[in-house]
Design a protein around this motif. Sequence first.
Motif, mmCIF file in Angstrom:
data_model
loop_
_atom_site.group_PDB
_atom_site.id
_atom_site.type_symbol
_atom_site.label_atom_id
_atom_site.label_comp_id
_atom_site.label_asym_id
_atom_site.label_seq_id
_atom_site.Cartn_x
_atom_site.Cartn_y
_atom_site.Cartn_z
ATOM 1 N N TYR A 1 -41.466 -6.164 -2.215
ATOM 2 C CA TYR A 1 -41.749 -4.736 -2.079
ATOM 3 C C TYR A 1 -41.301 -4.257 -0.704
ATOM 4 N N PRO A 2 -40.935 -2.972 -0.587
ATOM 5 C CA PRO A 2 -40.634 -2.426 0.741
ATOM 6 C C PRO A 2 -41.899 -2.411 1.599
ATOM 7 N N ILE A 3 -41.709 -2.484 2.902
ATOM 8 C CA ILE A 3 -42.816 -2.520 3.852
ATOM 9 C C ILE A 3 -42.875 -1.174 4.567
ATOM 10 N N VAL A 4 -43.988 -0.466 4.414
ATOM 11 C CA VAL A 4 -44.179 0.831 5.053
ATOM 12 C C VAL A 4 -45.129 0.628 6.231
ATOM 13 N N SER A 5 -44.649 0.885 7.429
ATOM 14 C CA SER A 5 -45.492 0.788 8.632
ATOM 15 C C SER A 5 -46.249 2.106 8.759
ATOM 16 N N VAL A 6 -47.530 2.082 8.456
ATOM 17 C CA VAL A 6 -48.328 3.299 8.361
ATOM 18 C C VAL A 6 -48.844 3.711 9.737
ATOM 19 N N ASP A 7 -48.687 5.011 10.044
ATOM 20 C CA ASP A 7 -49.143 5.562 11.309
ATOM 21 C C ASP A 7 -50.354 6.477 11.154
ATOM 22 N N TYR A 8 -50.621 6.919 9.921
ATOM 23 C CA TYR A 8 -51.672 7.917 9.700
ATOM 24 C C TYR A 8 -52.185 7.767 8.282
ATOM 25 N N VAL A 9 -53.529 7.773 8.121
ATOM 26 C CA VAL A 9 -54.144 7.710 6.794
ATOM 27 C C VAL A 9 -55.262 8.737 6.735
ATOM 28 N N GLU A 10 -55.287 9.462 5.622
ATOM 29 C CA GLU A 10 -56.301 10.482 5.397
ATOM 30 C C GLU A 10 -56.884 10.275 4.004
ATOM 31 N N ARG A 11 -58.211 10.372 3.877
ATOM 32 C CA ARG A 11 -58.858 10.290 2.562
ATOM 33 C C ARG A 11 -59.844 11.441 2.451
ATOM 34 N N ASP A 12 -59.742 12.198 1.389
ATOM 35 C CA ASP A 12 -60.623 13.339 1.137
ATOM 36 C C ASP A 12 -60.640 14.305 2.313
ATOM 37 N N GLY A 13 -59.483 14.555 2.910
ATOM 38 C CA GLY A 13 -59.373 15.506 4.009
ATOM 39 C C GLY A 13 -59.868 14.988 5.352
ATOM 40 N N LYS A 14 -60.278 13.723 5.413
ATOM 41 C CA LYS A 14 -60.776 13.149 6.663
ATOM 42 C C LYS A 14 -59.808 12.065 7.144
ATOM 43 N N VAL A 15 -59.431 12.127 8.402
ATOM 44 C CA VAL A 15 -58.536 11.116 8.979
ATOM 45 C C VAL A 15 -59.333 9.831 9.158
ATOM 46 N N ILE A 16 -58.864 8.752 8.522
ATOM 47 C CA ILE A 16 -59.559 7.467 8.666
ATOM 48 C C ILE A 16 -58.762 6.467 9.499
ATOM 49 N N TYR A 17 -57.506 6.781 9.772
ATOM 50 C CA TYR A 17 -56.718 5.904 10.639
ATOM 51 C C TYR A 17 -55.585 6.719 11.251
ATOM 52 N N LYS A 18 -55.404 6.531 12.527
ATOM 53 C CA LYS A 18 -54.267 7.117 13.244
ATOM 54 C C LYS A 18 -53.853 6.093 14.276
ATOM 55 N N SER A 19 -52.595 5.683 14.224
ATOM 56 C CA SER A 19 -52.143 4.624 15.140
ATOM 57 C C SER A 19 -52.191 5.137 16.574
ATOM 58 N N ASN B 1 -43.395 6.366 10.066
ATOM 59 C CA ASN B 1 -42.112 6.569 10.747
ATOM 60 C C ASN B 1 -41.095 5.518 10.363
ATOM 61 N N SER B 2 -41.521 4.516 9.561
ATOM 62 C CA SER B 2 -40.556 3.472 9.247
ATOM 63 C C SER B 2 -40.848 2.798 7.925
ATOM 64 N N VAL B 3 -39.786 2.502 7.218
ATOM 65 C CA VAL B 3 -39.851 1.695 6.005
ATOM 66 C C VAL B 3 -38.797 0.609 6.166
ATOM 67 N N SER B 4 -39.189 -0.622 5.861
ATOM 68 C CA SER B 4 -38.269 -1.739 6.030
ATOM 69 C C SER B 4 -38.382 -2.658 4.831
ATOM 70 N N TYR B 5 -37.617 -3.725 4.863
ATOM 71 C CA TYR B 5 -37.646 -4.696 3.775
ATOM 72 C C TYR B 5 -37.227 -6.040 4.325
ATOM 73 N N ALA B 6 -37.596 -7.059 3.571
ATOM 74 C CA ALA B 6 -37.229 -8.419 3.947
ATOM 75 C C ALA B 6 -37.094 -9.225 2.661
ATOM 76 N N PRO B 7 -36.158 -10.150 2.611
ATOM 77 C CA PRO B 7 -35.972 -10.956 1.403
ATOM 78 C C PRO B 7 -37.232 -11.718 0.990
ATOM 79 N N LYS B 8 -38.122 -11.962 1.919
ATOM 80 C CA LYS B 8 -39.343 -12.705 1.635
ATOM 81 C C LYS B 8 -40.300 -11.924 0.734
ATOM 82 N N TYR B 9 -40.224 -10.600 0.772
ATOM 83 C CA TYR B 9 -41.171 -9.757 0.052
ATOM 84 C C TYR B 9 -40.491 -9.039 -1.112
#
Length: 180
Positions: A155-173, A145-153
Amino acid sequence: MKKIIYALNLSLVVVSGLVFTNCETKKEISMEPAPKLLSAADMKAEREKWEATPDGIKLKEWEMSPEGKKVLASAAKIRSHVSYFANMEAVITSLSLPPGSRLGFGMMAGINDDYYILSFGVENSNEFQELRSLKVNDKIIIRSNSVSYAPKYDYPIVSVDYVERDGKVIYKSASRKDGC
């Protein structure tokens, strides 16, 4: 007998009346005035005022630098996916964050030929256990739901809410308890 029933009913009415009058909800009156909503002009004036501070000047300089432009362009590439909470295919490139990061648990990933920091938040339980099983070059599907940035980094920072691998949910915030 009628007198006793009449007396009981009368006492019940009197007691009920006293109970209901004492059950008023007491609202505490705050001594602080309610915060005023700023108009668009006021918000613009506040932003310009902040941009004149040393931190605002540093941010503007960073945004105009080649590194800043690269980060902003990368963030813009995935902004439509983020705004629609759409699936994005990512490839894990590193299992650790850049040195000196204070983003909590996270890793690096490539999305559409650009690199991003995937941030999952502060680690305070075993909720990231399945994410720890990921390896470099694993392909995952993420939503954010969010992508941000900071001069310190770099790369852009993606706040991940959901991760799926091989059709299986492995993380949901976890959803917030306040409903927002």
